[in-house]
Scaffold this motif. Sequence first.
Motif, short mmCIF file in Angstrom:
data_model
loop_
_atom_site.label_atom_id
_atom_site.label_comp_id
_atom_site.label_asym_id
_atom_site.label_seq_id
_atom_site.Cartn_x
_atom_site.Cartn_y
_atom_site.Cartn_z
N THR A 1 0.92 -1.11 0.01
CA THR A 1 0.10 -0.02 -0.11
C THR A 1 0.96 1.28 -0.12
N PRO A 2 0.28 2.38 -0.62
CA PRO A 2 1.13 3.60 -0.14
C PRO A 2 1.74 3.78 0.96
N GLN A 3 1.01 3.57 2.24
CA GLN A 3 1.36 3.97 3.43
C GLN A 3 2.35 2.78 3.97
N GLY A 4 2.54 1.52 3.39
CA GLY A 4 3.46 0.74 3.63
C GLY A 4 4.85 1.02 2.91
N LEU A 5 4.67 1.07 1.66
CA LEU A 5 5.69 1.47 0.74
C LEU A 5 6.53 2.77 1.23
N ALA A 6 5.75 3.70 1.87
CA ALA A 6 6.43 5.07 2.63
C ALA A 6 7.43 4.62 3.62
N VAL A 7 7.07 3.30 4.43
CA VAL A 7 7.74 2.91 5.44
C VAL A 7 8.93 2.17 5.03
N VAL A 8 8.82 1.03 4.19
CA VAL A 8 9.81 0.12 3.90
C VAL A 8 9.79 -0.04 2.44
N GLY A 9 9.44 0.84 1.54
CA GLY A 9 9.87 0.68 0.32
C GLY A 9 11.31 1.04 -0.02
N PRO A 10 11.89 0.69 -1.43
CA PRO A 10 13.14 1.12 -1.52
C PRO A 10 13.60 2.58 -1.16
N GLN A 11 13.02 3.51 -1.32
CA GLN A 11 13.31 4.91 -0.81
C GLN A 11 13.24 4.98 0.36
N ALA A 12 12.78 4.25 1.39
CA ALA A 12 12.85 4.30 2.66
C ALA A 12 14.24 3.87 3.31
N PHE A 13 14.95 3.18 2.25
CA PHE A 13 16.29 2.60 2.55
C PHE A 13 17.21 3.56 1.79
N GLY A 14 16.85 4.66 1.25
CA GLY A 14 17.73 5.46 0.66
C GLY A 14 17.99 5.28 -1.05
N TYR A 15 17.40 4.44 -1.48
CA TYR A 15 17.46 3.86 -2.80
C TYR A 15 16.46 5.06 -3.83
N HIS A 16 17.14 5.57 -4.70
CA HIS A 16 16.41 6.38 -5.45
C HIS A 16 15.38 5.61 -6.73
N LEU A 17 14.70 4.64 -6.38
CA LEU A 17 14.03 3.75 -7.37
C LEU A 17 12.53 3.65 -6.80
#
Length: 366
Positions: free
Chosen positions: A337-353
């Motif tokens: 979900t958008p809320q989940g990806l905001a917390v644990v998606g690639p960008q949450a770990f500093g990846y620009h993808l």
Amino acid sequence: MQSASDSPEPLTEDDLPALARGCAILGTGGGGSVETAIPSALQALREHGPVRVVGVHDLDDDALIVSMSSIGAPTVGHEMLASAEQPKRLRDEVERMAGRPIAAIMAGEIGGSNGVEPVAWAAQLGLPLLDADGMGRAFPELQMVSMHVCGLTSDVVVMADVVGNVTVIRPIDAIWAERQARAVCVASGASSMMANYLMTAAQARQAVIDGSISTALAIGRSTAAGVGDPVGALASRLDAQRLIDGKIVEVERNTGGGFVRGSVVLDGTGADSGRMVRIEIQNENLVVFESGEVRASVPDLITVVDAQTAEAISTETLRYGQRVSVLAWACHALWRTPQGLAVVGPQAFGYHLDYRPIEELAHVGV
């Protein structure tokens, strides 16, 4: 929703091998090595008997549930073992603050040792263990839990280290909980034990990943001794993509700030000869790259397993020369979900993808 009659059977000594295998696989390389957790869980079960496993539906609405986990760098936790007094100190402080007894404890994450150790803690404390967790896998930071995504606050964090220190943190939100708990963890030698997310059963029903212990057991049993093709059986059970079979040719691993960060490079073997992939790590396996392209990424699960036995290999035990297979499969729907990806998606770990599901990437090729 399950009925109470569908609740899992109590956990016994005989269940530990399958639970540990399943937790190691769901750990995606992190959560701590299960090898350090099995002896304490085994001893606790022998001393105190089986642990009752309950579902969120089995508890009264106002029953108090507490999430418990170890926090720190897996490379440290692999060597600095926990004390049997730590969960007792956490229990005592939580019940003092809450003014009532804990009804059940829950693994903060089902992955790695953090999925196995709660068996020991529940046995030692004489408490049931909830068939649920906050991730459905392992993630490295405190805010990366379903409770946070679902709107519950982590306004109290209790920590107990191996030498007897007990620290109570009252952060304003989950992000500050991570910052402050990580600082306390580092001061404790980069390994500590933690209780947070004091929830009622009614709150938990709307905020946890249900059935995670049952899932780990089922995964572990699918790779039991005697299976003709353990990796194939595991991939089938998980509906996972087998990204590559290969040999580890390079490992870079650094411990600092309460995390293990680094990467591992694999050279393909057999049908994958001539291919090379790199897996990037922050406690867990985060992203798989091949020829500059993403083959899999968080929040989908990425696990490195022994090519012969399908036993998961944690990030702190990756070594040059190991023959391995890399599996990737879909995460829980909450994380997409958008809320989940905001917390644990690639960008949450500093990846620009941008995140792309493993099912989509599998059809793109390399």
